[in-house]
Design an enzyme around this catalytic site. Structure first.
Site, mmCIF file in Angstrom:
data_model
loop_
_atom_site.group_PDB
_atom_site.id
_atom_site.type_symbol
_atom_site.label_atom_id
_atom_site.label_comp_id
_atom_site.label_asym_id
_atom_site.label_seq_id
_atom_site.Cartn_x
_atom_site.Cartn_y
_atom_site.Cartn_z
ATOM 1 N N TYR A 86 33.530 26.769 63.112
ATOM 2 C CA TYR A 86 33.485 25.309 63.065
ATOM 3 C C TYR A 86 34.439 24.716 64.103
ATOM 4 O O TYR A 86 35.561 25.191 64.259
ATOM 5 C CB TYR A 86 33.890 24.795 61.665
ATOM 6 C CG TYR A 86 34.203 23.331 61.732
ATOM 7 C CD1 TYR A 86 33.182 22.402 61.761
ATOM 8 C CD2 TYR A 86 35.515 22.892 61.886
ATOM 9 C CE1 TYR A 86 33.455 21.058 61.918
ATOM 10 C CE2 TYR A 86 35.796 21.550 62.037
ATOM 11 C CZ TYR A 86 34.767 20.643 62.063
ATOM 12 O OH TYR A 86 35.043 19.322 62.241
ATOM 13 N N HIS B 272 38.191 23.089 57.432
ATOM 14 C CA HIS B 272 36.816 22.852 56.976
ATOM 15 C C HIS B 272 36.500 23.577 55.673
ATOM 16 O O HIS B 272 35.455 24.236 55.545
ATOM 17 C CB HIS B 272 35.827 23.225 58.085
ATOM 18 C CG HIS B 272 34.740 22.204 58.264
ATOM 19 N ND1 HIS B 272 33.433 22.455 57.924
ATOM 20 C CD2 HIS B 272 34.770 20.942 58.736
ATOM 21 C CE1 HIS B 272 32.703 21.378 58.185
ATOM 22 N NE2 HIS B 272 33.493 20.448 58.681
HETATM 23 C C1 GCO Z 1 35.733 16.195 60.890
HETATM 24 C C2 GCO Z 1 34.630 16.799 60.096
HETATM 25 C C3 GCO Z 1 33.276 16.820 60.729
HETATM 26 C C4 GCO Z 1 32.208 17.323 59.751
HETATM 27 C C5 GCO Z 1 30.922 16.593 59.946
HETATM 28 C C6 GCO Z 1 29.852 17.015 58.979
HETATM 29 O O1 GCO Z 1 36.860 16.379 60.467
HETATM 30 O O2 GCO Z 1 35.460 15.508 61.853
HETATM 31 O O3 GCO Z 1 35.010 17.943 59.432
HETATM 32 O O4 GCO Z 1 33.238 17.514 61.929
HETATM 33 O O5 GCO Z 1 31.978 18.681 59.936
HETATM 34 O O6 GCO Z 1 31.136 15.231 59.827
HETATM 35 O O7 GCO Z 1 28.726 16.235 59.161
HETATM 36 MG MG MG Z 2 37.059 17.551 58.784
#
Ligand code: GCO
Ligand code: MG
Length: 406
Positions: A159, A215
Protein backbone atom coordinates in the site's frame (compact mmCIF):
# COMPACT_ATOMS: atom_id res chain seq x y z
CA UNK A 1 -37.96 27.79 -0.40
CA UNK A 2 -38.03 24.31 -1.92
CA UNK A 3 -35.76 21.70 -3.45
CA UNK A 4 -37.11 21.21 -6.97
CA UNK A 5 -34.69 18.69 -8.44
CA UNK A 6 -31.59 16.64 -7.69
CA UNK A 7 -29.30 14.84 -10.11
CA UNK A 8 -26.38 12.46 -9.64
CA UNK A 9 -23.28 12.60 -11.86
CA UNK A 10 -21.00 9.56 -11.95
CA UNK A 11 -17.91 10.91 -13.63
CA UNK A 12 -14.33 9.76 -14.16
CA UNK A 13 -11.94 12.64 -14.93
CA UNK A 14 -9.00 10.35 -14.06
CA UNK A 15 -10.81 8.94 -10.99
CA UNK A 16 -14.42 7.98 -10.32
CA UNK A 17 -16.47 10.56 -8.44
CA UNK A 18 -20.12 10.64 -7.34
CA UNK A 19 -21.34 14.24 -7.49
CA UNK A 20 -24.83 15.37 -6.48
CA UNK A 21 -26.51 18.53 -7.75
CA UNK A 22 -29.45 20.00 -5.81
CA UNK A 23 -31.63 22.63 -7.49
CA UNK A 24 -34.01 25.01 -5.76
CA UNK A 25 -37.04 27.07 -6.72
CA UNK A 26 -34.96 30.21 -6.20
CA UNK A 27 -32.43 29.26 -8.85
CA UNK A 28 -29.60 28.58 -6.35
CA UNK A 29 -27.83 25.30 -7.07
CA UNK A 30 -25.51 23.34 -4.77
CA UNK A 31 -23.06 20.49 -5.38
CA UNK A 32 -22.00 17.72 -3.01
CA UNK A 33 -19.59 14.77 -3.15
CA UNK A 34 -20.56 11.24 -2.07
CA UNK A 35 -17.69 9.28 -3.65
CA UNK A 36 -16.98 5.91 -2.04
CA UNK A 37 -13.92 4.41 -3.69
CA UNK A 38 -14.73 1.10 -5.40
CA UNK A 39 -18.37 1.28 -4.25
CA UNK A 40 -19.52 4.28 -6.27
CA UNK A 41 -22.64 2.76 -7.82
CA UNK A 42 -24.26 1.69 -4.53
CA UNK A 43 -24.07 5.36 -3.42
CA UNK A 44 -25.62 6.44 -6.73
CA UNK A 45 -28.46 3.97 -6.20
CA UNK A 46 -28.94 5.02 -2.57
CA UNK A 47 -29.25 8.63 -3.71
CA UNK A 48 -31.45 7.98 -6.74
CA UNK A 49 -33.67 5.24 -5.34
CA UNK A 50 -34.04 6.27 -1.69
CA UNK A 51 -32.79 9.76 -0.87
CA UNK A 52 -33.69 12.06 -3.77
CA UNK A 53 -37.43 11.22 -3.77
CA UNK A 54 -37.53 12.33 -0.10
CA UNK A 55 -35.71 15.60 -0.82
CA UNK A 56 -37.99 17.02 -3.46
CA UNK A 57 -40.20 19.69 -1.92
CA UNK A 58 -38.11 20.01 1.27
CA UNK A 59 -36.73 23.37 2.39
CA UNK A 60 -32.99 23.40 1.53
CA UNK A 61 -32.30 25.91 4.31
CA UNK A 62 -33.19 23.32 6.96
CA UNK A 63 -29.90 21.42 6.76
CA UNK A 64 -30.19 19.94 10.25
CA UNK A 65 -33.72 18.70 9.69
CA UNK A 66 -32.77 17.10 6.36
CA UNK A 67 -29.78 15.44 8.04
CA UNK A 68 -31.89 14.07 10.90
CA UNK A 69 -34.53 12.85 8.47
CA UNK A 70 -31.99 10.95 6.37
CA UNK A 71 -30.06 9.54 9.35
CA UNK A 72 -32.33 9.24 12.41
CA UNK A 73 -35.40 8.87 10.25
CA UNK A 74 -34.03 5.72 8.61
CA UNK A 75 -34.55 2.37 10.32
CA UNK A 76 -31.41 0.94 8.57
CA UNK A 77 -28.94 3.51 9.77
CA UNK A 78 -25.30 4.23 9.07
CA UNK A 79 -22.71 2.33 7.03
CA UNK A 80 -20.41 3.68 4.33
CA UNK A 81 -22.97 3.80 1.50
CA UNK A 82 -25.75 5.62 3.36
CA UNK A 83 -23.36 7.98 5.16
CA UNK A 84 -21.68 8.95 1.87
CA UNK A 85 -25.10 9.57 0.29
CA UNK A 86 -26.10 11.74 3.27
CA UNK A 87 -22.77 13.57 2.96
CA UNK A 88 -23.45 14.37 -0.70
CA UNK A 89 -26.80 15.95 0.24
CA UNK A 90 -25.34 17.77 3.22
CA UNK A 91 -22.45 19.30 1.24
CA UNK A 92 -24.83 20.46 -1.49
CA UNK A 93 -27.08 22.13 1.12
CA UNK A 94 -24.17 23.95 2.79
CA UNK A 95 -23.07 25.05 -0.70
CA UNK A 96 -26.57 26.44 -1.32
CA UNK A 97 -26.67 28.17 2.08
CA UNK A 98 -23.29 29.79 1.49
CA UNK A 99 -24.30 30.97 -1.98
CA UNK A 100 -27.54 32.43 -0.60
CA UNK A 101 -25.68 34.21 2.21
CA UNK A 102 -22.88 35.35 -0.12
CA UNK A 103 -20.38 33.77 2.30
CA UNK A 104 -17.82 30.99 2.17
CA UNK A 105 -18.90 27.97 4.24
CA UNK A 106 -16.19 28.62 6.86
CA UNK A 107 -17.94 31.90 7.68
CA UNK A 108 -21.19 30.05 8.26
CA UNK A 109 -19.37 27.68 10.63
CA UNK A 110 -18.09 30.53 12.77
CA UNK A 111 -15.35 32.08 10.69
CA UNK A 112 -11.72 31.28 10.03
CA UNK A 113 -9.43 30.36 12.91
CA UNK A 114 -6.34 30.66 10.71
CA UNK A 115 -5.05 32.20 7.47
CA UNK A 116 -3.94 28.94 5.87
CA UNK A 117 -4.00 25.21 6.49
CA UNK A 118 -0.86 23.12 6.68
CA UNK A 119 -0.89 20.22 4.20
CA UNK A 120 0.95 16.95 3.92
CA UNK A 121 1.88 15.26 0.67
CA UNK A 122 2.57 11.59 -0.12
CA UNK A 123 6.18 10.52 -0.74
CA UNK A 124 6.90 6.94 -1.70
CA UNK A 125 9.65 4.91 -3.28
CA UNK A 126 10.56 1.33 -4.14
CA UNK A 127 13.28 1.48 -1.51
CA UNK A 128 14.52 3.87 1.16
CA UNK A 129 16.78 5.80 -1.24
CA UNK A 130 13.88 6.40 -3.62
CA UNK A 131 11.64 7.48 -0.73
CA UNK A 132 14.29 9.98 0.38
CA UNK A 133 14.29 11.46 -3.15
CA UNK A 134 10.50 11.69 -3.12
CA UNK A 135 10.56 13.42 0.28
CA UNK A 136 13.13 15.95 -0.99
CA UNK A 137 10.78 16.95 -3.79
CA UNK A 138 8.02 17.80 -1.27
CA UNK A 139 10.39 19.70 1.01
CA UNK A 140 11.60 21.73 -1.98
CA UNK A 141 7.98 22.72 -2.64
CA UNK A 142 7.72 24.06 0.91
CA UNK A 143 6.01 21.14 2.64
CA UNK A 144 6.95 20.66 6.29
CA UNK A 145 4.81 17.58 6.85
CA UNK A 146 5.32 14.65 4.49
CA UNK A 147 3.93 11.11 4.53
CA UNK A 148 6.69 8.59 3.81
CA UNK A 149 6.05 5.04 2.58
CA UNK A 150 8.59 2.61 1.21
CA UNK A 151 8.74 -0.71 -0.63
CA UNK A 152 9.45 -3.75 1.54
CA UNK A 153 12.13 -6.22 0.41
CA UNK A 154 10.48 -9.53 -0.42
CA UNK A 155 7.03 -8.04 -1.11
CA UNK A 156 6.10 -7.27 -4.71
CA UNK A 157 3.43 -4.85 -3.72
CA UNK A 158 2.57 -2.67 -0.80
CA UNK A 159 0.00 0.00 0.00
CA UNK A 160 1.07 3.54 -0.70
CA UNK A 161 3.99 2.75 -2.96
CA UNK A 162 2.46 1.36 -6.14
CA UNK A 163 -0.09 4.12 -6.36
CA UNK A 164 2.08 7.19 -6.12
CA UNK A 165 5.56 7.95 -7.32
CA UNK A 166 6.34 4.39 -8.44
CA UNK A 167 3.54 3.15 -10.62
CA UNK A 168 5.90 0.27 -11.50
CA UNK A 169 5.28 -1.54 -8.23
CA UNK A 170 1.87 -2.94 -8.89
CA UNK A 171 0.46 -6.41 -9.14
CA UNK A 172 -1.63 -7.79 -11.89
CA UNK A 173 -5.11 -8.82 -10.80
CA UNK A 174 -6.06 -12.44 -11.57
CA UNK A 175 -8.33 -10.90 -14.22
CA UNK A 176 -8.05 -7.35 -15.48
CA UNK A 177 -11.52 -6.49 -14.16
CA UNK A 178 -10.89 -7.80 -10.62
CA UNK A 179 -9.16 -6.24 -7.59
CA UNK A 180 -5.34 -6.24 -7.75
CA UNK A 181 -3.77 -8.64 -5.24
CA UNK A 182 -1.15 -7.29 -2.86
CA UNK A 183 1.15 -9.18 -0.50
CA UNK A 184 1.71 -8.71 3.19
CA UNK A 185 4.30 -9.89 5.67
CA UNK A 186 4.43 -8.06 9.02
CA UNK A 187 7.97 -9.20 9.88
CA UNK A 188 9.42 -7.89 6.61
CA UNK A 189 7.53 -4.62 7.01
CA UNK A 190 8.57 -4.14 10.63
CA UNK A 191 12.20 -4.57 9.65
CA UNK A 192 12.26 -1.81 7.06
CA UNK A 193 10.06 0.95 8.53
CA UNK A 194 12.25 1.95 11.52
CA UNK A 195 15.22 1.98 9.13
CA UNK A 196 13.29 4.33 6.81
CA UNK A 197 12.61 6.85 9.57
CA UNK A 198 16.13 6.66 10.90
CA UNK A 199 17.43 7.51 7.43
CA UNK A 200 14.89 10.30 7.01
CA UNK A 201 15.87 11.80 10.36
CA UNK A 202 19.56 11.65 9.41
CA UNK A 203 18.95 13.16 5.98
CA UNK A 204 16.44 15.89 6.79
CA UNK A 205 16.91 16.67 10.48
CA UNK A 206 14.37 19.30 11.52
CA UNK A 207 13.38 20.27 7.98
CA UNK A 208 10.17 18.24 8.10
CA UNK A 209 7.96 16.11 10.32
CA UNK A 210 6.99 12.72 8.94
CA UNK A 211 3.78 10.73 8.84
CA UNK A 212 3.34 7.05 8.06
CA UNK A 213 0.29 4.93 7.19
CA UNK A 214 0.26 1.24 8.16
CA UNK A 215 -3.19 0.88 6.57
CA UNK A 216 -4.65 -1.35 9.32
CA UNK A 217 -2.21 -4.20 8.74
CA UNK A 218 -0.54 -5.00 12.05
CA UNK A 219 -1.72 -6.90 15.09
CA UNK A 220 -1.80 -4.84 18.31
CA UNK A 221 1.40 -6.32 19.72
CA UNK A 222 3.22 -5.63 16.43
CA UNK A 223 1.74 -2.13 16.30
CA UNK A 224 2.95 -1.44 19.84
CA UNK A 225 6.45 -2.55 18.81
CA UNK A 226 6.43 -0.29 15.76
CA UNK A 227 5.19 2.74 17.71
CA UNK A 228 7.92 2.13 20.29
CA UNK A 229 10.69 1.68 17.73
CA UNK A 230 9.66 4.86 15.91
CA UNK A 231 9.57 6.93 19.10
CA UNK A 232 13.11 8.38 18.72
CA UNK A 233 12.20 9.84 15.29
CA UNK A 234 9.33 12.02 16.60
CA UNK A 235 6.83 11.30 13.84
CA UNK A 236 4.01 13.77 13.25
CA UNK A 237 1.76 10.70 13.33
CA UNK A 238 1.59 6.98 12.85
CA UNK A 239 -1.69 6.14 11.12
CA UNK A 240 -4.04 3.17 11.19
CA UNK A 241 -1.67 0.71 12.83
CA UNK A 242 -4.51 -1.84 13.32
CA UNK A 243 -8.11 -2.32 12.24
CA UNK A 244 -10.11 -0.01 14.50
CA UNK A 245 -13.02 -2.27 15.42
CA UNK A 246 -11.74 -2.96 18.93
CA UNK A 247 -10.75 0.25 20.68
CA UNK A 248 -9.56 -1.53 23.84
CA UNK A 249 -6.71 -3.13 21.86
CA UNK A 250 -5.31 0.37 21.36
CA UNK A 251 -4.58 0.71 25.05
CA UNK A 252 -1.61 -1.60 24.58
CA UNK A 253 -0.28 0.46 21.67
CA UNK A 254 -0.91 3.73 23.45
CA UNK A 255 0.86 2.68 26.62
CA UNK A 256 3.87 1.38 24.70
CA UNK A 257 5.07 4.73 23.34
CA UNK A 258 4.64 8.47 22.85
CA UNK A 259 4.47 8.21 19.04
CA UNK A 260 1.34 10.22 18.10
CA UNK A 261 -1.44 8.03 16.69
CA UNK A 262 -4.01 8.86 14.01
CA UNK A 263 -7.03 6.86 12.90
CA UNK A 264 -10.63 7.04 11.72
CA UNK A 265 -10.65 7.27 7.91
CA UNK A 266 -13.01 4.25 7.82
CA UNK A 267 -15.38 5.68 10.44
CA UNK A 268 -18.76 7.10 9.51
CA UNK A 269 -20.28 8.16 12.82
CA UNK A 270 -19.32 9.98 15.99
CA UNK A 271 -20.12 6.83 17.96
CA UNK A 272 -17.31 4.95 16.21
CA UNK A 273 -14.88 7.76 17.07
CA UNK A 274 -16.12 8.13 20.65
CA UNK A 275 -14.08 5.50 22.55
CA UNK A 276 -10.85 6.58 20.87
CA UNK A 277 -11.42 10.26 21.57
CA UNK A 278 -12.92 9.96 25.02
CA UNK A 279 -10.19 7.68 26.32
CA UNK A 280 -7.40 9.67 24.70
CA UNK A 281 -6.24 6.68 22.63
CA UNK A 282 -5.41 8.84 19.61
CA UNK A 283 -3.98 12.27 18.86
CA UNK A 284 -5.61 12.89 15.46
CA UNK A 285 -9.03 11.96 14.11
CA UNK A 286 -9.07 11.15 10.39
CA UNK A 287 -12.71 11.00 9.28
CA UNK A 288 -13.55 12.29 5.80
CA UNK A 289 -16.46 14.72 5.54
CA UNK A 290 -17.76 12.78 2.52
CA UNK A 291 -17.87 9.48 4.42
CA UNK A 292 -18.98 10.75 7.82
CA UNK A 293 -22.30 12.32 6.93
CA UNK A 294 -21.04 15.61 5.53
CA UNK A 295 -20.19 18.91 7.17
CA UNK A 296 -23.05 18.67 9.70
CA UNK A 297 -21.86 15.42 11.27
CA UNK A 298 -18.11 15.96 10.81
CA UNK A 299 -18.47 19.26 12.65
CA UNK A 300 -19.91 17.34 15.61
CA UNK A 301 -16.93 14.96 15.54
CA UNK A 302 -14.56 17.94 15.41
CA UNK A 303 -16.22 19.65 18.38
CA UNK A 304 -16.19 16.42 20.38
CA UNK A 305 -12.49 15.95 19.54
CA UNK A 306 -11.70 19.52 20.61
CA UNK A 307 -13.31 18.82 23.96
CA UNK A 308 -10.81 15.98 24.46
CA UNK A 309 -7.81 17.77 22.99
CA UNK A 310 -7.66 15.58 19.89
CA UNK A 311 -6.72 17.38 16.68
CA UNK A 312 -8.13 16.79 13.18
CA UNK A 313 -6.30 15.48 10.14
CA UNK A 314 -9.22 14.86 7.78
CA UNK A 315 -8.83 12.11 5.18
CA UNK A 316 -7.86 13.61 1.83
CA UNK A 317 -6.80 10.81 -0.55
CA UNK A 318 -7.12 11.09 -4.34
CA UNK A 319 -10.54 9.44 -4.12
CA UNK A 320 -12.08 12.58 -2.56
CA UNK A 321 -13.17 15.01 -5.31
CA UNK A 322 -12.31 18.73 -5.23
CA UNK A 323 -15.85 19.34 -3.88
CA UNK A 324 -15.24 16.98 -0.94
CA UNK A 325 -11.79 18.47 -0.40
CA UNK A 326 -13.27 21.97 -0.38
CA UNK A 327 -15.66 20.93 2.41
CA UNK A 328 -12.62 19.83 4.41
CA UNK A 329 -10.79 23.07 3.68
CA UNK A 330 -13.75 25.00 5.11
CA UNK A 331 -13.94 22.74 8.17
CA UNK A 332 -10.17 23.03 8.68
CA UNK A 333 -10.24 26.80 8.27
CA UNK A 334 -12.80 27.03 11.07
CA UNK A 335 -11.82 24.15 13.41
CA UNK A 336 -10.11 25.37 16.60
CA UNK A 337 -8.38 21.98 16.81
CA UNK A 338 -6.99 21.77 13.27
CA UNK A 339 -3.87 19.62 12.96
CA UNK A 340 -2.99 19.06 9.30
CA UNK A 341 -4.79 18.34 6.02
CA UNK A 342 -3.87 15.45 3.72
CA UNK A 343 -3.57 16.71 0.14
CA UNK A 344 -3.41 14.00 -2.48
CA UNK A 345 -5.45 15.48 -5.30
CA UNK A 346 -5.35 13.15 -8.29
CA UNK A 347 -3.04 14.64 -10.92
CA UNK A 348 -5.13 14.40 -14.08
CA UNK A 349 -5.57 17.22 -16.58
CA UNK A 350 -9.21 16.14 -17.08
CA UNK A 351 -9.87 17.19 -13.48
CA UNK A 352 -9.65 20.84 -14.50
CA UNK A 353 -12.27 20.26 -17.23
CA UNK A 354 -14.73 19.28 -14.56
CA UNK A 355 -13.85 21.09 -11.31
CA UNK A 356 -12.61 24.67 -10.86
CA UNK A 357 -11.85 26.39 -7.58
CA UNK A 358 -9.63 29.01 -6.03
CA UNK A 359 -8.50 27.21 -2.91
CA UNK A 360 -4.90 28.24 -3.37
CA UNK A 361 -1.90 25.98 -2.70
CA UNK A 362 1.25 27.78 -1.60
CA UNK A 363 4.39 26.36 -0.01
CA UNK A 364 2.71 23.36 1.62
CA UNK A 365 -0.43 25.19 2.69
CA UNK A 366 -3.89 25.78 1.28
CA UNK A 367 -5.33 29.27 1.49
CA UNK A 368 -9.13 28.95 1.53
CA UNK A 369 -11.01 30.68 -1.27
CA UNK A 370 -13.36 33.50 -0.32
CA UNK A 371 -15.97 32.45 -2.88
CA UNK A 372 -19.50 31.84 -1.61
CA UNK A 373 -20.53 28.32 -0.65
CA UNK A 374 -17.95 25.56 -1.06
CA UNK A 375 -16.23 27.59 -3.78
CA UNK A 376 -16.02 24.89 -6.45
CA UNK A 377 -17.67 25.08 -9.86
CA UNK A 378 -18.70 21.85 -11.57
CA UNK A 379 -18.87 21.56 -15.35
CA UNK A 380 -21.75 19.16 -15.97
CA UNK A 381 -21.23 18.89 -19.74
CA UNK A 382 -17.60 17.90 -19.34
CA UNK A 383 -18.39 15.58 -16.42
CA UNK A 384 -20.73 13.61 -18.68
CA UNK A 385 -17.90 13.11 -21.20
CA UNK A 386 -15.74 11.27 -18.64
CA UNK A 387 -17.43 7.92 -18.29
CA UNK A 388 -17.34 5.86 -15.10
CA UNK A 389 -14.77 3.03 -15.12
CA UNK A 390 -15.28 0.22 -12.63
CA UNK A 391 -12.29 -0.02 -10.32
CA UNK A 392 -11.45 -1.77 -7.09
CA UNK A 393 -9.21 -1.19 -4.13
CA UNK A 394 -6.64 -3.95 -3.77
CA UNK A 395 -7.00 -7.17 -1.85
CA UNK A 396 -4.22 -8.23 0.51
CA UNK A 397 -2.93 -11.77 1.04
CA UNK A 398 -0.29 -13.12 3.39
CA UNK A 399 2.60 -14.99 1.81
CA UNK A 400 0.75 -18.32 2.24
CA UNK A 401 -2.31 -16.94 0.47
CA UNK A 402 -4.48 -16.07 3.50
CA UNK A 403 -6.66 -13.01 2.94
CA UNK A 404 -5.50 -10.12 5.15
CA UNK A 405 -6.64 -6.56 5.90
CA UNK A 406 -6.16 -4.24 2.97
C1 GCO B 1 -4.94 7.66 3.13
C2 GCO B 1 -5.74 6.43 2.86
C3 GCO B 1 -6.11 6.18 1.43
C4 GCO B 1 -7.06 4.98 1.31
C5 GCO B 1 -8.07 5.21 0.23
C6 GCO B 1 -9.05 4.09 0.10
O1 GCO B 1 -4.46 7.74 4.25
O2 GCO B 1 -4.86 8.52 2.28
O3 GCO B 1 -5.33 5.34 3.59
O4 GCO B 1 -5.02 6.05 0.59
O5 GCO B 1 -6.35 3.82 1.01
O6 GCO B 1 -8.75 6.39 0.47
O7 GCO B 1 -10.00 4.41 -0.85
MG1 MG C 1 -4.77 6.16 5.53
Amino acid sequence: MKITNAEVFLTCPGRNFVILKIETDQGVVGYGDGTLNGREKPVVSCLQDCVIPMLIGMDPRRIEDVWQLLYRGAYWRGGPVAMSAIAAVDLALWDIKGKMAGMPVYDLLGGRSREKLQLYGHAAGRDIAATIDAVSAWIEQGYRTVRAQTGVPGLNTIYGVQSSSNPGIGSAPPRADLPPVHQWDSDAYLKVVPELFEQLALTFGDQARFLHDTHHRLRPIEAARLAKELEPFHLFWLEDVCRPELAERFRLIRSASTTPLALGEVFHTIQECQPYIEEGLIDFIRVAAIHAGGITHTRRIIDFSALHDVRIGLHGPPDVSPIGMAAQVHLGAWAPNFGVQEWAVFPASEMDDVFRHEHWIERGHVIPSEASGLGVTFNETNAKKHEFKRSYLGVNRLMDGTVWNY
